[in-house]
Design a protein around this motif. Structure first.
Motif, PDB file in Angstrom:
ATOM      1  N   LEU A   1      41.896  42.382  35.587  1.00 14.33           N
ATOM      2  CA  LEU A   1      41.964  44.153  35.730  1.00 14.33           C
ATOM      3  C   LEU A   1      41.406  44.424  34.528  1.00 14.33           C
ATOM      4  N   VAL A   2      40.495  45.113  34.190  1.00 13.72           N
ATOM      5  CA  VAL A   2      39.646  45.506  32.596  1.00 13.72           C
ATOM      6  C   VAL A   2      39.263  46.690  32.107  1.00 13.72           C
ATOM      7  N   GLY A   3      39.486  47.293  30.966  1.00 13.88           N
ATOM      8  CA  GLY A   3      39.179  48.829  30.320  1.00 13.88           C
ATOM      9  C   GLY A   3      39.867  48.468  29.018  1.00 13.88           C
ATOM     10  N   GLU A   4      39.815  49.682  28.308  1.00  7.33           N
ATOM     11  CA  GLU A   4      39.633  49.521  26.738  1.00  7.33           C
ATOM     12  C   GLU A   4      41.070  49.338  26.828  1.00  7.33           C
ATOM     13  N   SER A   5      41.530  49.445  25.191  1.00 11.71           N
ATOM     14  CA  SER A   5      42.972  49.330  25.101  1.00 11.71           C
ATOM     15  C   SER A   5      43.068  50.809  25.152  1.00 11.71           C
ATOM     16  N   GLY A   6      44.166  50.044  26.185  1.00 12.04           N
ATOM     17  CA  GLY A   6      45.738  51.808  25.953  1.00 12.04           C
ATOM     18  C   GLY A   6      44.745  51.814  27.486  1.00 12.04           C
ATOM     19  N   SER A   7      44.876  51.607  28.157  1.00  8.56           N
ATOM     20  CA  SER A   7      44.423  51.881  29.672  1.00  8.56           C
ATOM     21  C   SER A   7      44.962  51.106  30.648  1.00  8.56           C
ATOM     22  N   GLY A   8      46.266  50.714  29.853  1.00  6.21           N
ATOM     23  CA  GLY A   8      47.197  50.750  31.318  1.00  6.21           C
ATOM     24  C   GLY A   8      47.228  49.652  31.633  1.00  6.21           C
ATOM     25  N   LYS A   9      45.882  47.994  31.442  1.00 10.13           N
ATOM     26  CA  LYS A   9      45.955  47.115  32.513  1.00 10.13           C
ATOM     27  C   LYS A   9      47.219  46.336  32.285  1.00 10.13           C
ATOM     28  N   SER A  10      47.493  45.836  30.913  1.00 11.82           N
ATOM     29  CA  SER A  10      48.821  45.013  30.367  1.00 11.82           C
ATOM     30  C   SER A  10      49.822  45.271  31.045  1.00 11.82           C
ATOM     31  N   THR A  11      49.922  46.823  31.147  1.00 16.35           N
ATOM     32  CA  THR A  11      51.578  47.244  31.837  1.00 16.35           C
ATOM     33  C   THR A  11      51.653  47.046  32.968  1.00 16.35           C
ATOM     34  N   VAL A  12      50.591  47.259  34.311  1.00 16.35           N
ATOM     35  CA  VAL A  12      50.726  46.546  35.095  1.00 16.35           C
ATOM     36  C   VAL A  12      50.944  44.651  35.047  1.00 16.35           C
ATOM     37  N   LEU A  13      50.476  44.412  34.380  1.00 18.28           N
ATOM     38  CA  LEU A  13      51.168  42.623  34.724  1.00 18.28           C
ATOM     39  C   LEU A  13      52.393  43.167  34.772  1.00 18.28           C
TER      40      LEU A  13
ATOM     41  N   LEU B   1      46.315  28.703  43.579  1.00 21.56           N
ATOM     42  CA  LEU B   1      47.004  29.749  42.403  1.00 21.56           C
ATOM     43  C   LEU B   1      46.081  31.127  43.329  1.00 21.56           C
ATOM     44  N   THR B   2      47.109  32.515  42.474  1.00 15.34           N
ATOM     45  CA  THR B   2      46.912  33.872  42.716  1.00 15.34           C
ATOM     46  C   THR B   2      46.196  33.978  41.315  1.00 15.34           C
ATOM     47  N   TYR B   3      45.629  34.790  40.965  1.00 13.78           N
ATOM     48  CA  TYR B   3      45.151  35.041  39.518  1.00 13.78           C
ATOM     49  C   TYR B   3      45.207  36.605  39.496  1.00 13.78           C
ATOM     50  N   ILE B   4      46.242  37.183  38.470  1.00 12.28           N
ATOM     51  CA  ILE B   4      45.430  38.530  38.252  1.00 12.28           C
ATOM     52  C   ILE B   4      45.871  38.498  36.599  1.00 12.28           C
ATOM     53  N   LEU B   5      44.124  38.572  36.604  1.00 16.72           N
ATOM     54  CA  LEU B   5      43.652  38.468  34.638  1.00 16.72           C
ATOM     55  C   LEU B   5      43.483  39.391  34.442  1.00 16.72           C
ATOM     56  N   VAL B   6      44.264  39.698  32.695  1.00 14.51           N
ATOM     57  CA  VAL B   6      43.527  41.417  32.053  1.00 14.51           C
ATOM     58  C   VAL B   6      43.060  40.517  31.351  1.00 14.51           C
ATOM     59  N   SER B   7      42.244  41.634  31.000  1.00 10.47           N
ATOM     60  CA  SER B   7      40.981  41.335  29.530  1.00 10.47           C
ATOM     61  C   SER B   7      40.354  42.498  29.784  1.00 10.47           C
TER      62      SER B   7
ATOM     63  N   ASP C   1      37.123  41.626  27.717  1.00  4.96           N
ATOM     64  CA  ASP C   1      35.908  40.578  27.651  1.00  4.96           C
ATOM     65  C   ASP C   1      35.234  40.752  29.497  1.00  4.96           C
ATOM     66  N   LEU C   2      34.037  41.178  29.731  1.00  2.42           N
ATOM     67  CA  LEU C   2      33.063  41.739  30.872  1.00  2.42           C
ATOM     68  C   LEU C   2      33.554  40.422  31.199  1.00  2.42           C
ATOM     69  N   ALA C   3      32.920  39.103  30.279  1.00  5.11           N
ATOM     70  CA  ALA C   3      32.079  37.803  30.389  1.00  5.11           C
ATOM     71  C   ALA C   3      32.992  36.514  30.902  1.00  5.11           C
ATOM     72  N   VAL C   4      34.312  37.094  30.074  1.00  2.29           N
ATOM     73  CA  VAL C   4      35.716  36.883  30.401  1.00  2.29           C
ATOM     74  C   VAL C   4      35.922  36.453  32.217  1.00  2.29           C
ATOM     75  N   VAL C   5      35.942  37.790  32.479  1.00  2.00           N
ATOM     76  CA  VAL C   5      36.844  38.118  33.578  1.00  2.00           C
ATOM     77  C   VAL C   5      35.169  38.100  34.772  1.00  2.00           C
ATOM     78  N   ALA C   6      34.187  38.271  34.697  1.00  2.00           N
ATOM     79  CA  ALA C   6      32.865  38.118  35.438  1.00  2.00           C
ATOM     80  C   ALA C   6      33.101  36.087  35.939  1.00  2.00           C
ATOM     81  N   HIS C   7      33.470  35.712  34.880  1.00  2.00           N
ATOM     82  CA  HIS C   7      33.929  33.731  34.761  1.00  2.00           C
ATOM     83  C   HIS C   7      34.351  33.806  35.683  1.00  2.00           C
ATOM     84  N   LEU C   8      36.252  34.189  35.401  1.00  2.00           N
ATOM     85  CA  LEU C   8      37.051  33.739  36.303  1.00  2.00           C
ATOM     86  C   LEU C   8      37.514  34.403  37.690  1.00  2.00           C
ATOM     87  N   CYS C   9      36.670  35.814  37.503  1.00  2.00           N
ATOM     88  CA  CYS C   9      37.817  36.551  39.541  1.00  2.00           C
ATOM     89  C   CYS C   9      36.116  37.058  39.954  1.00  2.00           C
ATOM     90  N   GLN C  10      36.375  37.139  41.375  1.00  2.00           N
ATOM     91  CA  GLN C  10      35.999  37.413  42.201  1.00  2.00           C
ATOM     92  C   GLN C  10      35.994  39.049  42.495  1.00  2.00           C
TER      93      GLN C  10
END
Length: 263
Positions: free
Chosen positions: A40-52, A194-200, A202-211
């Motif tokens: 889950l990516v987006g700028e601060s306040g986009s709601g991504k952490s709230t989803v978790l 394991l199954t992950y949902i990663l909030v970040s 940092d697009l580089a982190v997400v591209a490295h860890l997520c499909q």
């Protein structure tokens, strides 16, 4: 056809009432298959952490559905839920109790869930995150930031969950330590299924860890895309494209602003 491990449909999270009401998440929908890592990516306040936080019961679900392995989650969450889903928080300095040793931090969830043979489980959890038995009776202030986050990961894994919710798990760490923790998380996902949902952010982190990943803005789902598309700089949505361009930094060839001291 089997159910996805996590199925989020039209999720809404609303805080406050009346004129003070804030709709933090607006009809977000996505699903995550078993063994997948989803971002889950987006700028601060986009709601991504709230989803978790809504998934694990730390934020109210105002509408929509959250299903885990085909079953609707209940409020409040039961013990079975927390044996299935655990969360790793952003700041390892805040998520570990300063007056609890590593041993107490890791033994607490075992005691709550009535798991026996705590000593064996604790030593195993430490090994899994790359720490030896010498860390067992240390306090958080005796650990580095990377070591603290490894303990937080060990605490999340000690109940043998199927799903980890990762809320910016490396953003509070130095760049060199970030890579170590990301590689650890990737290894653990493969070894334990394991199954992950990663909030970040940092697009580089997400591209490295997520499909796959979901781009969010102002609480809304903007675009679902793949890490391959992210790495190649392809996006069908203009906002996603702007995030990709921003993550690539400033070009060395960009025109330099005129100095205010120039004569």
């Amino acid at each position: 056809m089997t159910d996805p491990m996590l199925d989020i449909q039209n999720l809404q999270v609303i805080f406050g009432t009346g004129r003070l009401q804030v709709q933090a998440v607006k009809n977000a929908s996505f699903h995550v298959e078993a063994g997948e890592s989803y971002g889950l990516v987006g700028e601060s306040g986009s709601g991504k952490s709230t989803v978790l936080r809504a998934i694990c019961g730390l934020a109210p679900i105002s509408g929509g559905h959250v299903r885990v392995d085909g079953k609707e989650v209940t409020t409040p969450r039961g013990k079975a839920f927390y044996r299935t889903i655990q969360m790793v928080f952003q700041d390892p300095y805040a998520s570990l109790h300063p007056r609890h040793t590593v041993d107490r931090t890791l033994s607490e969830p075992l005691a709550i869930h009535g798991v026996k043979d705590a000593e064996t489980r604790i030593l195993q959890a430490l090994r899994e995150v790359g720490l030896g038995p010498s860390f067992r009776f240390r306090y958080p202030h005796q650990l580095s930031g990377g070591q603290r986050q490894r303990i937080a990961i060990a605490r999340a894994l000690i109940l043998r969950p199927k799903v980890l919710l990762l809320d910016e798990p490396t953003s509070a760490l130095d760049a060199s330590v970030q890579a170590e923790v990301l590689n650890l998380l990737e290894d653990l996902r493969h070894k334990m299924g394991l199954t992950y949902i990663l909030v970040s952010h940092d697009l580089a982190v997400v591209a490295h860890l997520c499909q796959r990943l979901l781009v969010m803005r102002n609480g809304e789902s903007i675009e679902e895309t793949t890490s391959a598309a992210l790495r190649s700089g392809q996006a069908s949505n203009s906002y996603t494209q702007s995030l990709i361009e921003a993550s690539q930094g400033f070009s060395r060839d960009a025109p330099q602003p005129a100095s205010s001291l120039a004569t």
